[in-house]
Design a protein around this motif. Structure first.
Motif, PDB file in Angstrom:
ATOM      1  N   LEU A 274      35.730 -31.636 -36.921  1.00 50.74           N
ATOM      2  CA  LEU A 274      34.801 -31.406 -38.390  1.00 50.74           C
ATOM      3  C   LEU A 274      34.397 -32.031 -39.282  1.00 50.74           C
ATOM      4  O   LEU A 274      33.288 -31.817 -39.906  1.00 50.74           O
ATOM      5  CB  LEU A 274      36.282 -30.499 -38.888  1.00 50.74           C
ATOM      6  CG  LEU A 274      36.398 -29.389 -38.662  1.00 50.74           C
ATOM      7  CD1 LEU A 274      38.410 -29.711 -39.240  1.00 50.74           C
ATOM      8  CD2 LEU A 274      36.209 -28.605 -38.542  1.00 50.74           C
ATOM      9  N   ARG A 275      34.113 -33.297 -39.174  1.00 54.85           N
ATOM     10  CA  ARG A 275      33.681 -34.761 -40.199  1.00 54.85           C
ATOM     11  C   ARG A 275      32.318 -35.345 -39.204  1.00 54.85           C
ATOM     12  O   ARG A 275      31.940 -36.084 -40.089  1.00 54.85           O
ATOM     13  CB  ARG A 275      34.667 -35.835 -40.442  1.00 54.85           C
ATOM     14  CG  ARG A 275      33.318 -36.561 -41.631  1.00 54.85           C
ATOM     15  CD  ARG A 275      34.972 -37.532 -42.334  1.00 54.85           C
ATOM     16  NE  ARG A 275      36.103 -36.654 -43.014  1.00 54.85           N
ATOM     17  CZ  ARG A 275      35.636 -36.624 -44.586  1.00 54.85           C
ATOM     18  NH1 ARG A 275      34.151 -37.232 -45.582  1.00 54.85           N
ATOM     19  NH2 ARG A 275      36.660 -36.007 -45.370  1.00 54.85           N
ATOM     20  N   TYR A 276      32.547 -34.890 -38.020  1.00 53.21           N
ATOM     21  CA  TYR A 276      31.367 -35.610 -37.977  1.00 53.21           C
ATOM     22  C   TYR A 276      30.288 -35.513 -37.967  1.00 53.21           C
ATOM     23  O   TYR A 276      29.665 -34.365 -38.206  1.00 53.21           O
ATOM     24  CB  TYR A 276      31.752 -35.271 -36.411  1.00 53.21           C
ATOM     25  CG  TYR A 276      31.036 -36.863 -34.369  1.00 53.21           C
ATOM     26  CD1 TYR A 276      31.632 -37.929 -35.025  1.00 53.21           C
ATOM     27  CD2 TYR A 276      29.414 -36.745 -34.775  1.00 53.21           C
ATOM     28  CE1 TYR A 276      30.767 -38.989 -34.085  1.00 53.21           C
ATOM     29  CE2 TYR A 276      28.950 -37.553 -33.011  1.00 53.21           C
ATOM     30  CZ  TYR A 276      29.512 -38.611 -32.842  1.00 53.21           C
ATOM     31  OH  TYR A 276      28.923 -39.886 -32.983  1.00 53.21           O
ATOM     32  N   PRO A 277      29.278 -36.321 -38.037  1.00 56.22           N
ATOM     33  CA  PRO A 277      27.497 -36.138 -38.263  1.00 56.22           C
ATOM     34  C   PRO A 277      26.776 -35.421 -37.674  1.00 56.22           C
ATOM     35  O   PRO A 277      25.574 -34.940 -38.151  1.00 56.22           O
ATOM     36  CB  PRO A 277      26.710 -37.687 -39.260  1.00 56.22           C
ATOM     37  CG  PRO A 277      27.468 -38.542 -38.038  1.00 56.22           C
ATOM     38  CD  PRO A 277      29.339 -37.857 -37.972  1.00 56.22           C
ATOM     39  N   ASP A 278      26.825 -35.044 -35.882  1.00 64.64           N
ATOM     40  CA  ASP A 278      26.023 -34.125 -35.311  1.00 64.64           C
ATOM     41  C   ASP A 278      27.098 -33.597 -34.496  1.00 64.64           C
ATOM     42  O   ASP A 278      28.602 -33.511 -35.055  1.00 64.64           O
ATOM     43  CB  ASP A 278      25.365 -35.181 -34.812  1.00 64.64           C
ATOM     44  CG  ASP A 278      24.314 -35.044 -34.036  1.00 64.64           C
ATOM     45  OD1 ASP A 278      24.289 -33.799 -34.144  1.00 64.64           O
ATOM     46  OD2 ASP A 278      23.184 -35.740 -33.787  1.00 64.64           O
ATOM     47  N   GLU A 279      26.313 -32.688 -33.243  1.00 66.64           N
ATOM     48  CA  GLU A 279      27.728 -32.131 -32.491  1.00 66.64           C
ATOM     49  C   GLU A 279      28.691 -33.177 -31.629  1.00 66.64           C
ATOM     50  O   GLU A 279      27.186 -34.105 -31.260  1.00 66.64           O
ATOM     51  CB  GLU A 279      26.751 -31.562 -31.695  1.00 66.64           C
ATOM     52  CG  GLU A 279      27.675 -30.860 -30.501  1.00 66.64           C
ATOM     53  CD  GLU A 279      26.712 -30.299 -29.854  1.00 66.64           C
ATOM     54  OE1 GLU A 279      26.936 -29.167 -28.116  1.00 66.64           O
ATOM     55  OE2 GLU A 279      25.010 -29.845 -29.665  1.00 66.64           O
TER      56      GLU A 279
END
Length: 346
Positions: A274-279
């Motif tokens: 949910l917090r990851y900046p990309d897929e």
């Protein structure tokens, strides 16, 4: 079960205990206080006046699900240097090898052989007395004390320590050759006493190399599965098991500005996603390998040039999830996506 450990008066470290519990992180003072509490608790003795300044006049308290623990009803062993492994294999009171050999006094076959030896000693005594009488001695009569098991160990026992089938002084042994023996002695003691056993290991990476650490952890896991009576408390500056698995995630208690136990793997993965900046595309195996590398570096405020770039991104995500936002990322941003780059650069 929830374990609650007092490390100073009125201050407790609380966590859900497992077969192996990894205490890792940058709070070296808390790690020392935790280890100190394990050691003091293991004695089972009343606190001195000076110790009451640390733990209070009600003593040092450990709780299992709110139930007070009694150290005298448990087995507690410590590993903090190569000498602690060597001493366990040395015949001195209270050591693992001492307890193992002492227990053989309950072995029927051994005691039967000892009785036969005492029969021969009695025959020898009679023969001496008869010889004395033949030589005119009537006021002096030689006698021999029967052989006791404890006396036999004290006066006749010698332990040989072998390295590649060659005898060595114990102090010169490579501890790698004694790990199997240590674990066998530990397993035997647990089987013999049927008591819960705690192994507290402090900074093992400073006296055992990675292969031995991995071997030791696996041995402990095997003993725990077979007996269901072993708990390991692994206090380390940076080492986590190379076979870090999904089940190990919730066994990590991170000691930073505060103590925080990791959630189960699926919960952690969802939070990262949910917090990851990309897929988020990491497989479970890739994520576990990355977590194995970065968990010891959480909250460290320094350049981390040695980490893979994708680890940098994941480390910043974990830091944000745990509230640590000050890590510096002076790195080359090649091979990152635009979103990953912007995420680290912010």
């Amino acid at each position: 079960m929830e374990l609650k450990i007092e490390y100073e008066f009125g201050k407790y470290l609380e966590f859900e205990s497992h077969d192996i519990n990894y205490f890792i992180g940058s709070n070296y003072q808390l790690k020392w206080k935790l280890y100190r509490s394990f050691q003091r608790f293991s004695t089972g003795k009343i606190l001195s006046d000076l110790e009451e300044n640390v733990y209070g006049d009600d003593g040092i308290n450990f709780f299992y699900d709110q139930k007070v623990l009694n150290a005298k009803k448990m087995l507690i062993h410590f590993l903090d240097s190569r000498e602690s492994i060597l001493s366990a294999c040395q015949f001195s009171k209270g050591s693992l090898i001492y307890n193992q050999l002492e227990d053989y006094e309950n072995n029927f076959e051994i005691m039967k052989l000892l009785d036969l030896i005492n029969d021969d000693i009695l025959k020898l005594e009679i023969s001496f007395q008869q010889s004395f009488e033949k030589n005119g001695f009537h006021a002096i009569k030689p006698t021999f004390s029967p052989l006791t098991y404890s006396g036999f160990l004290k006066n006749s026992l010698e332990l040989q320590y072998l390295e590649k089938d060659e005898p060595y002084p114990l102090s010169m042994m490579d501890v790698g050759y004694l790990l199997d023996e240590y674990c066998n002695l530990l397993f035997s003691e647990i089987q013999r006493t049927q008591k819960e056993c705690w192994i507290v290991i402090n900074k093992p990476e400073y006296f055992l190399h990675d292969q031995l650490l991995q071997k030791l952890l696996q041995k402990f896991k095997d003993i725990g599965k077979e007996t269901n009576l072993l708990k390991v408390f692994w206090i380390s500056d940076y080492y986590l098991d190379e076979d870090f698995s999904v089940d190990d995630i919730e066994k990590v208690i991170f000691l930073g500005e505060r103590a925080e136990q990791f959630p189960p793997y699926e919960t952690l993965k969802q939070s990262i996603r949910l917090r990851y900046p990309d897929e988020f595309k990491l497989t479970d195996n890739e994520l576990l390998n990355s977590l194995h590398r970065i968990i010891p570096r959480i909250s460290e405020n320094q350049d981390l040039l040695h980490l893979p770039l994708k680890d940098m991104v994941l480390l910043k995500v974990i830091n944000q999830l745990m509230g640590y936002l000050d890590t510096q990322y002076s790195i080359n941003y090649d091979n990152l996506s635009e979103l990953e780059y912007k995420f680290l650069a912010d």
